[in-house]
Design an enzyme around this catalytic site. Structure first.
Site, PDB file in Angstrom:
ATOM      1  CG  ASP A  80      -2.158   0.757   1.098  1.00  0.00           C
ATOM      2  OD1 ASP A  80      -2.461   1.164  -0.032  1.00  0.00           O
ATOM      3  OD2 ASP A  80      -2.849   0.974   2.117  1.00  0.00           O
ATOM      4  CG  HIS A 181      -5.625   8.070   3.696  1.00  0.00           C
ATOM      5  ND1 HIS A 181      -5.050   8.603   2.585  1.00  0.00           N
ATOM      6  CD2 HIS A 181      -5.771   6.754   3.452  1.00  0.00           C
ATOM      7  CE1 HIS A 181      -4.850   7.645   1.696  1.00  0.00           C
ATOM      8  NE2 HIS A 181      -5.282   6.514   2.193  1.00  0.00           N
ATOM      9  CB  THR A 240      -8.400   5.062  10.945  1.00  0.00           C
ATOM     10  OG1 THR A 240      -7.582   5.635   9.934  1.00  0.00           O
ATOM     11  CG2 THR A 240      -8.238   5.852  12.230  1.00  0.00           C
TER      12      THR A 240
HETATM   13  O1  G3H Z   1      -4.631   2.737   2.398  1.00  0.00           O
HETATM   14  C1  G3H Z   1      -5.241   2.709   3.487  1.00  0.00           C
HETATM   15  C2  G3H Z   1      -6.555   3.240   3.585  1.00  0.00           C
HETATM   16  O2  G3H Z   1      -6.879   4.075   2.560  1.00  0.00           O
HETATM   17  C3  G3H Z   1      -7.176   3.394   4.919  1.00  0.00           C
HETATM   18  O3  G3H Z   1      -7.829   4.604   5.176  1.00  0.00           O
HETATM   19  O4  G3H Z   1      -7.465   4.758   7.609  1.00  0.00           O
HETATM   20  O5  G3H Z   1      -9.256   6.071   6.527  1.00  0.00           O
HETATM   21  O6  G3H Z   1      -9.451   3.617   6.723  1.00  0.00           O
HETATM   22  P1  G3H Z   1      -8.536   4.780   6.604  1.00  0.00           P
HETATM   23 ZN    ZN Z   2      -5.006   4.601   1.412  1.00  0.00          ZN
END
Ligand code: G3H
Ligand code: ZN
Length: 302
Positions: A80, A181, A240
């Site tokens: 990622d 994010h 998150t």
């Molecule tokens: O690449 C990771 C995600 O896009 C997670 O985003 O922390 O808002 O769920 P988030």
């Molecule tokens: Zn992301």
């Protein structure tokens, strides 16, 4: 195990999405795999540059390989948010199934130039690897943000998306469609939710015809997820929400067992708490309420 490219096509036809969950330790990884196993659905395990630096690229690949063999679950591994070709190549060599090559912070011309080069270089290492490119502003940091999250700036336009996909040869696109994010404190308390630009998703899908990933899924309204999947989202990233469950349940477990020092007595409730979050998201992405959503969209279109 079926390849990720075929799975994306198949899930698109079925009108469901694949859940992508980030991990940075074995507790999170065990929770994600246990949830996917319980529901018997495929899942993508994600590790960003920071998460890989902490756990070790080869160690993550080896753990996922052994869990895949032992559990029978279709587990795919994604590098990622990777910001350099060297880091992307390291993941490709370690056997990752996909890479998010994220140069969205650079000017678009530079993003196009380097992403195009990365697609060629990574496929030379691992021909079936899928490369995801990113445009627009979806912020950084899967954490709790102090201020409210402004999603109005840096939204991806369908035209820009079409040009980016054609110029780079990426397999998957991550657009900015109201997603961001991380979570605000009010989202963690359940008092606020993220809302997505569904029309923009449908237009980007129509313009690009490639699989689309929704980043920044934590704290998003359930119905918005359903509409986004019906509009063309194929992969949904959640991080998150897992980290919040990890921390809260760890604090609770430590408080409940003062003086306990045995990790395998402290950590099982943490795995359970994270697993519950993954289960609820996987149920939603894999069809819970999606049929009703499609009927609603179809009758609205008549
Ligand atoms: O690449 C990771 C995600 O896009 C997670 O985003 O922390 O808002 O769920 P988030
Ligand atoms: Zn992301």
């Amino acid at each position: 195990m079926q390849g990720l490219r075929d799975l994306l096509q198949q899930t698109q036809q079925r009108g469901v999405a694949i859940g992508h969950f980030n991990i940075s330790d074995l507790v999170l990884l065990k929770a994600v795999v246990a949830a996917a196993r319980e529901l018997d659905v495929p899942v993508i395990v994600g590790a960003s540059q920071g998460e890989r630096d902490f756990m070790g690229v080869h160690e993550i690949a080896a753990l996922v390989k052994s869990l895949r063999e032992e559990s029978g679950v279709s587990i795919f591994l994604n590098a990622d948010h990777t910001h350099s070709l060297a880091k992307a190549e390291e993941a490709a060599k370690a056997g990752f199934d996909a890479v998010v090559f994220d140069l969205s912070a650079l000017p678009i011309e530079e993003n196009v130039r380097q992403t195009k080069e990365a697609v060629v270089a990574l496929k030379a290492i691992h021909p079936s690897i899928l490369i995801e490119g990113e445009i627009g502003d979806i912020g950084t940091g899967s954490e709790i943000h102090e201020t409210t999250i402004d999603v109005s700036k840096g939204l991806t336009t369908p035209e820009e998306a079409k040009q980016f996909v054609a110029a780079t040869g990426i397999d998957i696109l991550a657009p900015a469609v109201g997603n961001m994010h991380g979570m605000s404190a009010s989202m963690v308390r359940g008092e606020a939710r993220k809302h997505l630009d569904i029309e923009r998703i449908a237009e980007i899908k129509k313009a690009t015809r490639v699989p689309l990933t929704l980043h920044g899924g934590s704290g998003t309204e359930g119905d918005d997820f359903r509409k986004a999947i019906a509009a063309g989202i194929n992969i949904v990233h959640i991080n998150t929400e897992l980290r919040v469950a990890w921390r809260e349940s760890l604090e609770a477990s430590l408080a409940k067992q003062p003086g306990e020092v045995v990790p395998y007595k402290i950590l099982p409730p943490v795995i359970e708490a994270v697993k519950e979050v993954v289960l609820s998201r996987l149920r939603l992405f894999n069809g819970e309420g999606l049929a009703a959503q499609r009927v609603e969209l179809e009758s609205a279109a008549k």
